[in-house]
Design a protein around this motif. Structure first.
Motif, short mmCIF file in Angstrom:
data_model
loop_
_atom_site.label_atom_id
_atom_site.label_comp_id
_atom_site.label_asym_id
_atom_site.label_seq_id
_atom_site.Cartn_x
_atom_site.Cartn_y
_atom_site.Cartn_z
N THR A 154 60.99 22.88 33.34
CA THR A 154 60.28 23.84 32.49
C THR A 154 58.79 23.75 32.72
O THR A 154 58.10 24.77 32.82
N SER A 155 58.29 22.52 32.83
CA SER A 155 56.86 22.38 33.00
C SER A 155 56.43 22.96 34.34
O SER A 155 55.36 23.55 34.47
N PHE A 156 57.31 22.83 35.38
CA PHE A 156 56.99 23.43 36.68
C PHE A 156 56.94 24.94 36.57
O PHE A 156 56.07 25.59 37.15
N LEU A 157 57.86 25.50 35.78
CA LEU A 157 57.89 26.94 35.57
C LEU A 157 56.57 27.40 34.95
O LEU A 157 55.95 28.37 35.41
N LEU A 158 56.13 26.66 33.93
CA LEU A 158 54.89 27.03 33.25
C LEU A 158 53.71 26.89 34.19
O LEU A 158 52.81 27.73 34.22
N LEU A 159 53.74 25.81 35.01
CA LEU A 159 52.65 25.59 35.96
C LEU A 159 52.58 26.76 36.94
O LEU A 159 51.50 27.29 37.23
N GLY A 160 53.78 27.19 37.40
CA GLY A 160 53.83 28.33 38.31
C GLY A 160 53.24 29.57 37.67
O GLY A 160 52.47 30.31 38.29
N ALA A 161 53.57 29.77 36.38
CA ALA A 161 53.04 30.93 35.66
C ALA A 161 51.53 30.87 35.60
O ALA A 161 50.83 31.87 35.86
N VAL A 162 51.00 29.68 35.31
CA VAL A 162 49.54 29.53 35.19
C VAL A 162 48.88 29.82 36.53
O VAL A 162 47.91 30.59 36.62
N VAL A 163 49.45 29.23 37.61
CA VAL A 163 48.85 29.40 38.93
C VAL A 163 48.87 30.88 39.32
O VAL A 163 47.86 31.43 39.80
N SER A 164 50.01 31.55 39.07
CA SER A 164 50.07 32.96 39.47
C SER A 164 49.13 33.81 38.64
O SER A 164 48.52 34.75 39.16
N THR A 165 48.96 33.48 37.36
CA THR A 165 48.01 34.23 36.53
C THR A 165 46.61 34.11 37.08
O THR A 165 45.89 35.10 37.23
N VAL A 166 46.23 32.87 37.42
CA VAL A 166 44.89 32.65 37.95
C VAL A 166 44.72 33.41 39.25
O VAL A 166 43.70 34.09 39.48
N ALA A 167 45.77 33.37 40.11
CA ALA A 167 45.69 34.06 41.40
C ALA A 167 45.52 35.56 41.18
O ALA A 167 44.65 36.19 41.81
N LEU A 168 46.31 36.13 40.27
CA LEU A 168 46.21 37.57 40.01
C LEU A 168 44.83 37.94 39.48
O LEU A 168 44.22 38.89 39.95
N ALA A 169 44.35 37.15 38.51
CA ALA A 169 43.07 37.46 37.90
C ALA A 169 41.96 37.39 38.93
O ALA A 169 41.08 38.24 38.99
N LYS A 170 42.02 36.38 39.81
CA LYS A 170 40.97 36.19 40.80
C LYS A 170 40.99 37.33 41.80
O LYS A 170 39.96 37.83 42.21
N ARG A 171 42.22 37.76 42.23
CA ARG A 171 42.32 38.81 43.24
C ARG A 171 41.70 40.10 42.71
O ARG A 171 41.00 40.79 43.42
N LYS A 172 41.95 40.37 41.45
CA LYS A 172 41.38 41.56 40.83
C LYS A 172 39.86 41.53 40.89
O LYS A 172 39.21 42.51 41.24
N ALA A 173 39.31 40.36 40.57
CA ALA A 173 37.87 40.24 40.53
C ALA A 173 37.28 40.48 41.91
O ALA A 173 36.24 41.13 42.07
N VAL A 174 37.95 39.98 42.97
CA VAL A 174 37.41 40.11 44.32
C VAL A 174 37.51 41.57 44.77
O VAL A 174 36.55 42.13 45.29
N SER A 175 38.65 42.22 44.53
CA SER A 175 38.80 43.60 44.98
C SER A 175 37.89 44.54 44.20
O SER A 175 37.52 45.60 44.69
N GLY A 176 37.52 44.13 43.00
CA GLY A 176 36.61 44.94 42.21
C GLY A 176 35.20 44.91 42.77
O GLY A 176 34.34 45.66 42.32
N GLY A 177 34.95 44.03 43.72
CA GLY A 177 33.65 44.00 44.38
C GLY A 177 32.68 43.05 43.72
O GLY A 177 31.60 42.81 44.25
N SER A 178 33.04 42.49 42.57
CA SER A 178 32.11 41.58 41.92
C SER A 178 32.49 40.15 42.28
O SER A 178 33.66 39.77 42.26
#
Lengths: 180, 147, 363
Positions: A154-178
């Motif tokens: 379960t903790s690995f599942l949550l860790l995966g969720a956290v990592v993917s959230t951070v990855a998604l959020a970061k990708r958005k920020a980069v493609s937004g140009g900022s």
């Protein structure tokens, strides 16, 4: 009327009224506050059943942490706009929601009716729990010895969720140009 | 200019610095001389040049003022209002002498302009009021001053 | 339950409630006088000896002030917010033991309102409800400064609650319990003997890192300086209680002071031996018991245990005031960086090291 029944009726009334308020309140923040009330009432019900640990965790995790985040995000994002009214939605949506609600209600009533009188009782009685060191000790021993694999999974599942959230959020920020 | 200081290891740990700060405040708490002046009982000594509440100097019950209108002329805040009159002995004197205490900026120019040493600013600084007081002539003649 | 047990229960609840209510005006006075003395001023000294009645004057002022609500607020939430802030604060003290046990007519009673199975978890869960008072106040005030204060407080609480939880796990591992009564009782043992001085097995000696983490996050949880960003008067005027006046504001203040008392109680119970006697008190107890003034020898012991607890609690209350007038306020990004990048990893390392030490048999 004994104390347990009185407390049960108070807490369950609060829970039901709170749930209705969650749906009816126009402002999202007020709805979130009502949801907090519902969670709190649930914690009261758990405590009545003698599950103090579950009650404490319910308040600590759901009421104290997750709902605070909910309220935080609502307050941060929406400037408290009223949510979409049912009146504005299409007839199909209304029909589907009514059907869904009726179905769920039926399922619930069915479940209660079939389960009545045949609630399985485990091997643990109240006295036995106390003699074995209390709820907290029993549950933590269970989690960290017999079920440690599931727990870690379960903790690995949550860790995966956290990592993917951070990855998604970061990708958005980069493609937004900022550049963050 | 932004000064760039490189904090050392112990600074970055915070704890030592926090304890030092706590000891400094404790020293102040226990030993430092308290600077509070307990007002009604103790008073601060002001300079003799301090410009406070106004008064009109009088000699033998007769005010020095001759209503020459120099002070309302020089007053930058236009807070002095004088109505001149004549006594029986043909002396000019102020029938009315009013100072609007809210308008006055206590610059002391009236005191400098006065040829008769009549209007003065005293050392009195307790002038709190509950209404918009205009100092009347009778009040100004009470000789509260110390100059 | 026998009638004696019921009576004792009411006595205990009475002691705790009364104690907490008395704490508030005392802390009002201590904060004002203490801040003044630290800043080389004298502070309020006109009412009564040393200005002791100043607190009473403050309370009377708060009660008799006009209680008015601005027109632009959400009335319902505006009204209940102070109560939501203050009630959990009082509730939290229920599990903190303030003296040992006493046997009256064969019934042993522990001086703790409820020795719950979940112990310290109850404290944290109820204390985490207090933040809703702040959020509700900030949101219902319909004011940008208040809303910002509420936002800050919710983010801060979430961040530091994690550290708070992690910081005491090491302690729980050593004492093998989450019950505060057990933890306080276990701290009576001797850790080591250095000549004539015996060092007790207080939490602070076996978990120094945990203690510092706990202390820092408790400051953040109680919204006291250096972490009082929800108020932040230089940026947010008064933050979440900007639109509040008279008794409603006083309730927020009360919640802050009671939270301080609870925080001090927890620090005392977890890390400073709780009601265990202060050094030197043991001989005093023997002396008084030898004189035989009181029928029940246990009563003397319990009284001194209560006194030790109150003295320790008072020290930590004073510590809160002392730190407030020493350290400047954190900036918000500093607060978040400190919480997530410094305290949180430290808490994890602390658990890890404690685990290794327990496995090696050192602790």
């Amino acid at each position: 009327m004994d104390f347990g029944l009185l407390a049960f009726s108070i807490f369950s009334t609060i829970a039901i009224l709170g749930s209705i308020m969650v749906i009816l309140k126009k402002s999202p923040v007020a709805a979130a506050f009502s949801l907090v009330l519902v969670f709190f009432a649930f914690a009261g019900l758990y405590a009545l059943m003698g599950a103090h640990l579950v009650a404490a965790l319910q308040i600590l995790v759901y009421t104290g942490a997750i709902m605070v985040l909910f309220v935080f995000v609502i307050m941060l994002l929406s400037q408290d706009e009223p949510v979409n009214d049912l009146k504005e939605s299409s007839g199909l949506f209304k029909g589907v929601s009514v059907l869904g609600i009726l179905g769920l209600m039926g399922l619930l009533i069915r479940a209660v009716l079939t389960a009545r009188g045949m609630v399985p009782t485990g091997t643990l009685t109240d006295e036995k729990i106390v003699s074995m060191g209390g709820n907290v000790r029993l549950i933590s021993e269970g989690i960290f010895t017999d079920h440690v694999f599931h727990f870690e999974l379960t903790s690995f599942l949550l860790l995966g969720a956290v990592v993917s959230t951070v990855a998604l959020a970061k990708r958005k920020a980069v493609s937004g140009g900022s550049k963050a | 200019m932004l000064a760039q200081r490189k904090p050392g290891f112990w600074n970055r740990i915070y704890l030592v610095e926090v304890i030092r700060g706590l000891s400094i405040t404790m020293k102040n708490f226990l030993f430092h001389k308290k600077v509070t002046l307990q007002f009604p009982e103790q008073r601060r000594d002001y300079s003799t040049k301090f410009r406070g509440q106004h008064y009109i100097k009088s000699v033998n019950g007769v005010e020095n003022c001759t209503a020459c209108m120099l002070c309302p002329t020089v007053c930058p805040a236009e807070c002095i209002h004088i109505v001149a009159g004549e006594r029986e002995d043909k002396e000019k004197y102020p029938v009315k002498f009013e100072i609007d205490s809210l308008r006055c900026c206590f610059c002391g120019m009236c005191e400098e302009a006065c040829p008769k040493d009549a209007i003065k600013l005293s050392n009195i600084y307790e002038m709190s009021q509950q209404n918009r007081t205009v100092y009347e002539k009778d009040f100004l003649l009470e000789q509260r001053g110390n100059k | 339950m026998t009638s004696l047990e019921v009576t004792l229960m009411f006595v205990k609840i009475g002691i705790v409630l009364l104690g907490l209510l008395v704490t508030v005006p005392i802390m009002l006075f201590v904060e004002r006088r203490g801040s003044a003395l630290i800043q080389n001023r004298l502070g309020p000294n006109r009412m009564g000896p040393f200005g002791l009645f100043q607190a009473a004057c403050d309370v009377i002022k708060f009660i008799f002030k006009e209680d008015r609500a601005p027109g632009h607020v959400n009335k319902f939430y505006y009204t209940i917010a102070p109560w939501i802030a203050v009630i959990p604060a009082f509730m939290t003290f229920a599990v903190i033991p303030f003296a040992g046990s006493l046997t009256i007519d064969g019934t042993e009673t522990h001086f703790q309102i409820a020795n719950l199975d979940v112990g310290v978890l109850y404290c944290f869960s109820v204390a985490s409800l207090g933040v809703y008072g702040i959020i509700m106040a900030g949101w219902s005030s319909n004011n940008k400064y208040s809303l910002l204060g509420a936002l800050r407080s919710s983010a801060q609480m979430i961040s530091y609650e994690l550290t708070l939880g992690l910081s005491i796990i090491g302690l729980m591992m050593v004492f093998q319990s989450v019950k505060l009564g057990d933890i306080a009782a276990a701290q009576g043992e001797t850790l080591m003997q250095l000549g004539p001085v015996s060092i007790p097995k207080w939490g602070v000696f076996i978990q120094p890192v945990g203690f510092i983490l706990f202390l820092v996050s408790m400051f953040a949880e109680t919204n006291r300086l250096p972490f009082d960003l929800p108020e932040g008067e230089s940026e947010l005027i008064a933050g979440y209680h900007l639109e509040y006046g008279s008794m409603r504001f006083a309730l927020f203040m009360m919640a802050e002071f009671v939270n301080m008392a609870v925080a001090s109680g927890l620090i005392t119970t977890l890390f400073f031996g709780g009601w265990q006697l202060l050094p030197g008190f043991a001989t005093l107890v023997h002396l008084i018991q030898g004189m035989g003034l009181l029928q029940n020898d246990g009563l003397v012991l319990v009284l001194f245990q209560g006194m030790s607890f109150v003295i320790k609690l008072a020290f930590w209350m004073w510590f809160f005031v002392w730190v407030r007038w020493t350290l400047p306020r954190f900036r918000f990004d500093q607060l978040m960086n400190f919480g997530w990048k410094v305290l949180f990893p430290l808490g994890l390392i602390n658990i890890f090291v404690t685990g290794i030490l327990i496995y090696k048999g050192v602790l």
